[in-house]
Design a protein around this motif. Structure first.
Motif, PDB file in Angstrom:
ATOM      1  N   TYR A   1       2.407   3.692  15.086  1.00 44.72           N
ATOM      2  CA  TYR A   1       1.454   2.584  15.132  1.00 44.72           C
ATOM      3  C   TYR A   1       1.636   1.697  16.356  1.00 44.72           C
ATOM      4  O   TYR A   1       0.786   0.844  16.620  1.00 44.72           O
ATOM      5  CB  TYR A   1       1.588   1.739  13.863  1.00 44.72           C
ATOM      6  CG  TYR A   1       1.058   2.426  12.634  1.00 44.72           C
ATOM      7  CD1 TYR A   1      -0.253   2.247  12.219  1.00 44.72           C
ATOM      8  CD2 TYR A   1       1.871   3.271  11.889  1.00 44.72           C
ATOM      9  CE1 TYR A   1      -0.741   2.876  11.084  1.00 44.72           C
ATOM     10  CE2 TYR A   1       1.397   3.915  10.758  1.00 44.72           C
ATOM     11  CZ  TYR A   1       0.087   3.714  10.364  1.00 44.72           C
ATOM     12  OH  TYR A   1      -0.391   4.357   9.244  1.00 44.72           O
TER      13      TYR A   1
ATOM     14  N   ALA B   1      -1.358  -0.432   6.593  1.00 45.07           N
ATOM     15  CA  ALA B   1      -1.338   1.030   6.558  1.00 45.07           C
ATOM     16  C   ALA B   1       0.075   1.553   6.804  1.00 45.07           C
ATOM     17  O   ALA B   1       0.518   2.502   6.141  1.00 45.07           O
ATOM     18  CB  ALA B   1      -2.317   1.584   7.596  1.00 45.07           C
TER      19      ALA B   1
ATOM     20  N   GLN C   1     -12.190   6.643   9.006  1.00 39.80           N
ATOM     21  CA  GLN C   1     -11.552   5.445   9.539  1.00 39.80           C
ATOM     22  C   GLN C   1     -11.227   4.434   8.445  1.00 39.80           C
ATOM     23  O   GLN C   1     -10.385   3.549   8.661  1.00 39.80           O
ATOM     24  CB  GLN C   1     -12.444   4.785  10.599  1.00 39.80           C
ATOM     25  CG  GLN C   1     -12.605   5.589  11.883  1.00 39.80           C
ATOM     26  CD  GLN C   1     -13.538   6.784  11.709  1.00 39.80           C
ATOM     27  OE1 GLN C   1     -14.241   6.895  10.702  1.00 39.80           O
ATOM     28  NE2 GLN C   1     -13.546   7.668  12.699  1.00 39.80           N
ATOM     29  N   ASP C   2     -11.867   4.529   7.277  1.00 42.15           N
ATOM     30  CA  ASP C   2     -11.610   3.584   6.193  1.00 42.15           C
ATOM     31  C   ASP C   2     -10.486   4.036   5.269  1.00 42.15           C
ATOM     32  O   ASP C   2     -10.079   3.277   4.379  1.00 42.15           O
ATOM     33  CB  ASP C   2     -12.888   3.372   5.362  1.00 42.15           C
ATOM     34  CG  ASP C   2     -13.990   2.727   6.183  1.00 42.15           C
ATOM     35  OD1 ASP C   2     -13.656   2.038   7.170  1.00 42.15           O
ATOM     36  OD2 ASP C   2     -15.178   2.930   5.855  1.00 42.15           O
TER      37      ASP C   2
ATOM     38  N   ARG D   1      -7.567  -3.533   6.104  1.00 41.83           N
ATOM     39  CA  ARG D   1      -6.396  -2.709   5.827  1.00 41.83           C
ATOM     40  C   ARG D   1      -5.894  -1.991   7.064  1.00 41.83           C
ATOM     41  O   ARG D   1      -4.744  -1.552   7.100  1.00 41.83           O
ATOM     42  CB  ARG D   1      -6.729  -1.696   4.736  1.00 41.83           C
ATOM     43  CG  ARG D   1      -7.026  -2.337   3.380  1.00 41.83           C
ATOM     44  CD  ARG D   1      -7.517  -1.309   2.377  1.00 41.83           C
ATOM     45  NE  ARG D   1      -7.767  -1.933   1.070  1.00 41.83           N
ATOM     46  CZ  ARG D   1      -8.293  -1.284   0.038  1.00 41.83           C
ATOM     47  NH1 ARG D   1      -8.632  -0.003   0.146  1.00 41.83           N
ATOM     48  NH2 ARG D   1      -8.483  -1.916  -1.109  1.00 41.83           N
ATOM     49  N   GLN D   2      -6.725  -1.837   8.071  1.00 37.96           N
ATOM     50  CA  GLN D   2      -6.314  -1.182   9.303  1.00 37.96           C
ATOM     51  C   GLN D   2      -5.902  -2.181  10.381  1.00 37.96           C
ATOM     52  O   GLN D   2      -5.524  -1.782  11.476  1.00 37.96           O
ATOM     53  CB  GLN D   2      -7.467  -0.294   9.834  1.00 37.96           C
ATOM     54  CG  GLN D   2      -7.976   0.746   8.844  1.00 37.96           C
ATOM     55  CD  GLN D   2      -6.938   1.787   8.487  1.00 37.96           C
ATOM     56  OE1 GLN D   2      -5.933   1.930   9.175  1.00 37.96           O
ATOM     57  NE2 GLN D   2      -7.174   2.527   7.411  1.00 37.96           N
TER      58      GLN D   2
END
Length: 647
Positions: free
Chosen positions: A510, A519, A605-606, A468-469
């Motif tokens: 980003y 994200a 971070q998750d 997801r990141q």
């Protein structure tokens, strides 16, 4: 007259019993009554043993047809009449003690009966209220979920509406929670701060609020969403296993504990929940003391200004020189306001005393001048009111209430005057990063992943897991706009200019120029919806908690899911769709969620929106038009319109 019914025979006669148990005079009178009874027509000649009152009536309480007319006389031969059997007592009255006991028993029975009736009525009322529909609340929910047209009725959805905040759904023992809250408030004494430290603390408090407050807005309270963003700036948020518990500078508190600390120090009856300056300072000290790495008051104060406050300063762009300059300006403003107030009060008192001395006594003129000077110093018309306002602002710097009202917006952030403004973008980002919203996003991430996979330019293979990141799989701006059109978000909730502004802000954060990663996709979608609710929503939507707004986003995404991909393809049957996400029914989104997820146990971070929380919101106010011209502010747009009118 018909004869009496047959009577049971006994060995002893009634006359014999009466002769043994009564006095002579009484025995003779009873004997005469018996003889007169036998002399009545229709009375049998058999010897009478006993006659009970119930013998003259049937089972229904109606007198029998064969009962004699003198049945009352026959029944009264028994003494006393109220007893069913003969008694040796001279009178039928009760003792005083027995009467008292009977009264007490009767009162106790009446009390228990009344208590039972109240309990039964209360249970019935609760059952009725549970089954009944609260029309007023239903109307409120209809307003909150406009333009959905209906309120989702899933049982899990109702649970989300009932538990607005994280502390409402706590499953811990109440006694353990009370003990923990007591430890948070009493663990370690406080310590005094010097003026420089207090000035820096107030500058950080003010700067944090101004970033999400419009010009002229109220900046005396820090709302709940800003409190969490401040803790993130200080790097005080994280699960228990994210630090080694040996280095005090790495202290972390989970989201659940940060929620409890906020609730302990929040202002009473504040809606939405907020902290004053003094409550915020106490909550910060309680957060640092929570893990036991800092115990005494001086240690806590030193940790605040040596370790944690510099982190927040770096995020907010505040230097120590700014804090000292702010303190000097506040002192100068306080001194000038006091001097102006004194000069004004003196001049007013003198003029009033001279004008009033001709018609009033000297004592009356002095009292009038004093009252006039006090009223003018407190805030009269014109100049004194402005002077008193500056005085209150300067004094509020050192007060427990904290900041003031009507402050200007952040000078370091420029805006073009078009909606959404910079502070509105910041407000939406802070609201979507409240723990309840993050919990919802992770519980129902399946719907967001289905949307992202479908519109991604290079989607992963079916069944393939993607991070997801990760920034490798993206959704282009054209496909993102197509998604908004198919779901009727464009142009209903966002227009061309504001959409470009949202996309520029996300790309600047980003560092992706060709599209939106997962994200960034989730952040942009949520920010668009929150900005719409905060700016253009009705009064119920604007004042709704952040969790309600996130539920609005998920419910609208689910209900407006395009028909051509409401059903996802399976790996076994690639040509046949299967039910995975449906607006209603047993396959609804509210029945497909990750029930095991806990935001307090998730690593930072998750978290899907961790880049949103970890970095500053640097939205780009510059939007390029089709001709390549840059519309930097409202003044350029006005000049262009005027030039076209002149032509």
């Amino acid at each position: 007259m018909s004869p009496l019914p047959p009577v049971r025979s006994h060995s002893s006669s009634l006359e014999g019993k009466l002769g043994k148990s009564t006095e002579e005079k009484e025995r003779k009178s009873i004997q005469a009554a018996v003889e007169s009874y036998y002399a009545l027509p229709g009375v049998p000649d058999e010897e009478l043993e006993s006659v009970e009152l119930q013998d003259f009536f049937d089972e229904n309480g109606v007198i029998a047809p064969d009962s004699p007319k003198n049945w009352g006389l026959v029944a009264s031969l028994r003494k006393p009449l109220s007893r069913s059997k003969p008694s040796l007592e001279k009178h039928g009255s009760l003792s005083t003690r027995q009467q008292l006991l009977n009264s007490q028993n009767s009162l106790e029975y009446a009390r228990k009966r009344a208590e039972y009736q109240r309990k039964a009525t209360s249970e019935f009322q609760n059952t009725t209220n549970t089954a009944a529909v609260d029309i007023q609340r239903l109307r409120h929910l209809f307003c909150v979920f406009q333009p959905l047209g209906y309120v989702p009725a899933g049982p899990v959805f109702k649970k989300h509406l009932a538990n607005v905040y994280m502390e409402d759904a706590a499953t811990l023992n109440r006694e353990e929670v009370d003990l923990e809250e007591q430890n948070l408030t009493t663990k370690g004494p406080g310590s005094a701060m010097n003026n420089d430290q207090r000035s820096l603390l107030h500058q950080v408090f003010k700067k944090s609020i101004i970033k999400v407050t419009g010009k002229g807005g109220r900046t005396a309270l820090m709302y709940r969403w800003t409190w969490f963003r401040f803790l993130i700036h200080c790097k005080l948020i994280g699960p228990d296993d994210s630090w080694d518990r040996k280095i005090p500078e790495e202290t972390r508190v989970p989201w659940s504990l940060a929620v409890k600390i906020f609730k302990l120090f929040q202002e009473p009856n504040s809606e939405p929940p907020a902290l004053s300056f003094s409550g915020w300072a106490n909550a910060l000290q309680a957060t640092i003391r929570a893990r036991g790495m800092y115990t005494t008051g001086p240690e806590v104060i030193e940790a605040i200004f040596a370790t944690f406050m510099p982190r927040a300063q770096a995020q907010l762009g505040i230097s120590d020189d700014d804090a000292r300059r702010h303190q000097r300006d506040s002192r100068a403003s306080l001194a000038s306001s006091r001097a102006g107030s004194r000069a004004m009060s003196r001049s007013m008192s003198r003029s009033n005393s001279q004008s009033m001395s001709r018609s009033m006594s000297r004592s009356m003129s002095r009292s009038m001048s004093r009252s006039m000077s006090r009223s003018m110093s407190k805030g009269g018309a014109g100049g004194p009111r402005n002077t008193s306002r500056s005085t209150s602002r300067a004094l509020s710097f050192f007060s427990t209430g904290g900041s003031t009202t009507g402050e200007d917006s952040d000078e370091g952030e420029t805006d073009d005057g078009k909606l959404p403004l910079i502070w509105q973008l910041n407000l939406a980002e802070q609201q979507i990063c409240e723990p309840e919203c993050l919990q919802l996003l992770h519980e129902y991430a399946a719907l967001l992943e289905v949307l992202f996979r479908h519109y991604a330019t290079n989607p992963p293979a079916p069944g393939e897991h993607f991070s997801r990141q990760s920034t490798e799989v993206v959704v282009s701006e054209e496909m993102f706009t197509q998604l908004l059109k198919e779901m009727r978000f464009f142009p209903d909730f966002v227009q061309q200019y504001s959409l470009k502004k949202h996309c520029n802000a996300t790309e600047a954060r980003y560092g992706i120029e060709e599209g939106l990663c997962f994200a960034a996709f989730v952040e942009t979608m949520c920010r668009i919806c929150f900005c719409f609710l905060n700016i253009y929503g009705n009064s119920a939507q604007q004042s709704a908690p952040s969790k309600y707004k996130m539920l609005w986003v998920l419910a609208l995404l689910e209900s407006r899911l395009p028909r051509h991909f409401r059903k996802a393809r399976s790996s076994e049957e690639p040509d046949e769709p299967m039910d995975e996400v449906q607006p209603q029914g047993p396959d609804s989104l509210w029945h497909k969620r990750d029930e095991d997820f806990d935001i307090s146990m998730c690593w930072n971070q998750d978290i899907i929106l961790w880049p949103t929380m970890d970095k500053n919101a640097k939205a780009l106010p510059m939007v390029f038009s089709a001709f390549g011209a840059a519309s930097t502010n409202m003044e350029s747009e006005i000049d262009r319109a005027l030039s076209m009118l002149r032509r």
